[in-house]
Design a protein around this motif. Structure first.
Motif, mmCIF file in Angstrom:
data_model
loop_
_atom_site.group_PDB
_atom_site.id
_atom_site.type_symbol
_atom_site.label_atom_id
_atom_site.label_comp_id
_atom_site.label_asym_id
_atom_site.label_seq_id
_atom_site.Cartn_x
_atom_site.Cartn_y
_atom_site.Cartn_z
ATOM 1 N N MET A 113 58.450 13.695 104.079
ATOM 2 C CA MET A 113 58.020 12.887 105.223
ATOM 3 C C MET A 113 57.049 11.815 104.745
ATOM 4 N N THR A 155 66.445 11.863 115.704
ATOM 5 C CA THR A 155 65.934 13.109 115.133
ATOM 6 C C THR A 155 65.632 12.932 113.648
ATOM 7 N N ARG A 156 66.564 12.320 112.926
ATOM 8 C CA ARG A 156 66.359 12.107 111.490
ATOM 9 C C ARG A 156 65.180 11.171 111.244
ATOM 10 N N HIS A 207 61.935 12.991 111.805
ATOM 11 C CA HIS A 207 61.767 13.979 110.740
ATOM 12 C C HIS A 207 61.318 13.302 109.449
ATOM 13 N N GLN A 244 60.141 18.499 113.164
ATOM 14 C CA GLN A 244 61.222 19.444 112.871
ATOM 15 C C GLN A 244 61.981 19.784 114.155
ATOM 16 N N HIS A 245 63.248 20.104 114.001
ATOM 17 C CA HIS A 245 64.052 20.515 115.166
ATOM 18 C C HIS A 245 63.515 21.814 115.745
ATOM 19 N N LEU A 304 61.814 18.332 119.348
ATOM 20 C CA LEU A 304 61.250 18.190 118.013
ATOM 21 C C LEU A 304 59.774 18.552 118.069
#
Length: 371
Positions: free
Chosen positions: A1, A177-178, A181, A187-188, A217
């Motif tokens: 990250m 989402t990506r 992240h 995180q999911h 998330l």
């Protein structure tokens, strides 16, 4: 990250001069003014309830407002999320190296109470930008450059921000989402056992009636960052727009649809807001007439008639329940709204409430047409 978020500092709104958002947050929803800045064509007012802080940027100056970015959006909106990070300069450089646009490079601001550094990054979620803030050791009531505003203690209806919900265009959730992240360390968070992070949770409203896809998330452990929920519409045959489609049309693109505010006593908070003049959404009677709903409400220790009168929804089973109530939009465009949420052991976001509300609204509309 690239830039792990540590804490949500505040949520910033951009509104034209004279828009009553700041007044309404104070008078109707119990937020207390804590600090103000008036400079360069902007009036910036920070309001707090518990740990929830809203920054209302009013006006339109020739330069960017302090700690933010003027999105030049055509409608009023919640346009910025400010996160505490360990090193704002390093975070901005890391995100730029990933291809992110950094319209406000690192800036350092200082006053008699200390200093803070920040940078602003554009997100892929419509007009939403992200401020990365480094403020270790700052001693003032809000941030450098603001002067304190004397105020009385608030009613204490809200303790903190529980979650943030983005209304997204269909099919965009996996890419968002990506991004969250890779860039901020989110995180999911599965909302159902075995949930595929690419698909999220499908909340289907009924045969041919569409529904929602929800993807939750969360930041890493030991971080005070609310859960981020991505919401997009599922295809359906009905001609009626759902809540996400309505937001996208009226907001003219994706963005922050609502903020879930945690309350330790949703009944007292809802009643207090209504008495103050706040407008809450009232679900159709069909919601409370579902088979088993009265028994479910009683099992949670509440009176069905009281919840129905205040428009409070209840979801859950056994000893884990979730109570929710929604305000009407805070803007004339009927876009952004607030949610009050109280958790009695539940960790989700009222998936059954979404489905049940959808179905009850459809049934109520059908009965209206018949009469």
């Amino acid at each position: 990250m690239a830039a792990p978020a540590r804490r949500l500092c505040h949520i910033a709104f951009h509104v034209p001069e004279g828009q009553p958002l700041a007044r309404d947050l104070h008078r109707l929803f119990g937020f207390q003014p804590v600090a103000v800045r008036e400079a360069g064509g902007w009036r910036q007012l920070a309001l707090r309830s518990g740990d929830a802080v809203f920054l209302v940027n009013e006006g339109a100056g020739p330069r960017e407002p302090l700690y933010g970015l003027d999105p030049h959006h055509s409608v009023s909106s919640a346009a910025n999320l400010c996160f505490d990070v360990d090193d704002a300069g390093a975070a901005a450089r890391a995100l730029a190296a990933r291809g992110c646009r950094v319209p406000v490079p690192p800036v350092r601001v200082r006053d008699a109470q200390g200093a803070a550094s920040y940078a602003v990054v554009s997100s892929p979620a419509g007009n939403l930008s992200l401020t990365l803030l480094e403020r270790a050791g700052y001693r003032g009531p809000f941030l450098p450059g603001f002067r304190p505003v004397p105020s009385e203690p608030g009613p204490g209806w809200v303790s903190h921000v529980d979650h943030l919900t983005l209304a997204c265009t269909p099919g965009s959730s996996p890419a968002l989402t990506r991004w969250f992240h890779d860039c901020l360390g989110f995180q999911h968070l599965p909302l159902s056992p075995g949930e595929d992070p690419e698909l999220g949770l499908r909340v289907v409203a009924g045969s041919g009636r569409g529904g929602l896809r929800l993807t939750a998330l969360q930041a890493g452990p030991d971080n005070a960052v609310p859960t981020l929920v991505l919401a997009e519409s599922l295809p359906g045959t009905t001609s009626r727009q759902d809540q996400v489609e309505q937001f996208l049309a009226r907001h003219q693109g994706p963005g922050l649809q609502h903020v879930g505010l945690y309350t330790p006593n949703i009944i007292a908070a809802a009643q207090g807001m209504v008495v103050a003049g706040g407008r809450l959404l009232t679900p159709p009677e069909a919601y409370y007439q579902q088979p088993g709903k009265e028994k479910q409400i009683l099992a949670a220790g509440h009176k069905p008639s009281l919840l129905a009168r205040q428009g409070i929804l209840l979801d859950g089973d056994k000893e884990k329940f979730l109570l929710q109530v929604f305000t009407k939009s805070l803007f004339a465009e009927d876009t952004f709204f607030l949610e009050l949420i109280q958790r009695q052991g539940a960790t989700g976001f009222g998936q059954d409430n979404i489905r049940a509300l959808w179905q009850s609204v459809q049934e109520e509309a059908a009965r209206t047409q018949e009469t």
